[in-house]
Design an enzyme around this catalytic site. Structure first.
Site, PDB file in Angstrom:
ATOM      1  N   TYR A 121       0.834  -1.146  -0.038  1.00 43.28           N
ATOM      2  CA  TYR A 121      -0.023   0.170  -0.024  1.00 43.28           C
ATOM      3  C   TYR A 121       1.003   1.192   0.234  1.00 43.28           C
ATOM      4  CZ  TYR A 121      -3.868  -3.139   1.313  1.00 43.28           C
ATOM      5  OH  TYR A 121      -4.758  -4.169   1.027  1.00 43.28           O
ATOM      6  N   ASN A 144     -12.051  -1.367  -4.925  1.00 47.08           N
ATOM      7  CA  ASN A 144     -11.951  -1.515  -6.465  1.00 47.08           C
ATOM      8  C   ASN A 144     -13.233  -2.156  -7.135  1.00 47.08           C
ATOM      9  OD1 ASN A 144     -11.083  -2.302  -9.008  1.00 47.08           O
ATOM     10  ND2 ASN A 144      -9.456  -3.749  -8.199  1.00 47.08           N
ATOM     11  N   CYS A 152      -6.049  -5.708  -7.967  1.00 47.29           N
ATOM     12  CA  CYS A 152      -5.719  -5.205  -6.574  1.00 47.29           C
ATOM     13  C   CYS A 152      -5.265  -6.557  -5.625  1.00 47.29           C
ATOM     14  CB  CYS A 152      -7.061  -4.756  -5.710  1.00 47.29           C
ATOM     15  SG  CYS A 152      -8.595  -5.719  -5.927  1.00 47.29           S
ATOM     16  N   HIS A 153      -5.360  -7.748  -6.185  1.00 51.06           N
ATOM     17  CA  HIS A 153      -4.890  -8.765  -5.454  1.00 51.06           C
ATOM     18  C   HIS A 153      -3.365  -8.893  -5.078  1.00 51.06           C
ATOM     19  CE1 HIS A 153      -5.057 -10.037  -9.556  1.00 51.06           C
ATOM     20  NE2 HIS A 153      -3.842 -10.633  -9.416  1.00 51.06           N
ATOM     21  N   GLU A 179      -0.510 -16.586 -10.823  1.00 48.10           N
ATOM     22  CA  GLU A 179       0.324 -15.484 -11.353  1.00 48.10           C
ATOM     23  C   GLU A 179       1.973 -15.729 -11.219  1.00 48.10           C
ATOM     24  OE1 GLU A 179      -0.206 -11.477 -10.952  1.00 48.10           O
ATOM     25  OE2 GLU A 179      -2.422 -11.620 -11.436  1.00 48.10           O
TER      26      GLU A 179
END
Length: 189
Positions: A121, A144, A152-153, A179
């Site tokens: 953040y 979001n 946002c993950h 990912e």
């Protein structure tokens, strides 16, 4: 008919919001698009999100009508399938972001966090030129409207800890693992 009457009638014409439900490895998702572009990705089915979506749409669009539209949202669904299969790292969707100017700035910054990587953040707050706004960035991240596509993950706590996620921490972990595994695989080739 006077101009005032015509304006009143035009104001009551509902905005058409197209939607499509789809299955995914993280559970059902509901895609919603306004005439300007993709405006929501919801965790769960249309029915599970009806109350929150209705309140949200009323706030940003006023009178609205929801209609199923697989033809309108089919390309987004196909791109999400590619993402979940490890065949896509970025999205090029036309988006209609609804939120404050600050929230939109945060959501745009989230798009710069590379696939398979994370940021804090604090990193996002610094990236948008508001280094002291870490908590506000967290709040914007939480709001979001287009998760997965606006990643946002990929945002974690400053200490590296996984913190809350609208779809739940297990979903956040699945997305990050997907990912990471696909990113490592493509780097080896």
């Amino acid at each position: 008919m006077t101009k005032k009457q015509a304006g009143a009638d035009a104001a009551q014409v509902p905005v058409v919001l197209d939607y499509l439900e789809l299955s995914s490895p993280i559970g059902p998702l509901t895609l919603v698009a306004s005439p300007q572009g993709l405006c929501r990705v919801e965790f769960g089915t249309k029915a599970e999100n009806d109350a929150s979506r209705s309140k949200w749409a009323e706030r940003y669009y006023g009178a609205h009508e929801l209609r199923p539209s697989p033809e309108r949202l089919g390309l987004v669904a196909a791109r999400l399938a590619q993402y979940f299969n490890g065949e896509r790292e970025r999205f090029e969707e036309e988006m209609d972001l609804q939120g404050t100017a600050f929230q939109k700035k945060v959501w745009t910054a989230l798009l710069t966090v590379p696939y398979g990587e994370t940021a804090s953040y604090k990193h996002i707050a610094e990236a948008i030129g508001s280094p002291k706004a870490v908590r506000a960035v967290g709040g914007a991240n939480n709001q979001n409207p287009i998760p997965v596509i606006i990643p946002c993950h990929r945002i974690i706590g400053a200490s590296g800890e996984l913190v809350g996620y609208g779809g739940g921490l297990p979903t956040k972990i699945k997305l990050l693992e997907l990912e990471l595994n696909n990113h490592l695989y493509t780097q080896k080739q």
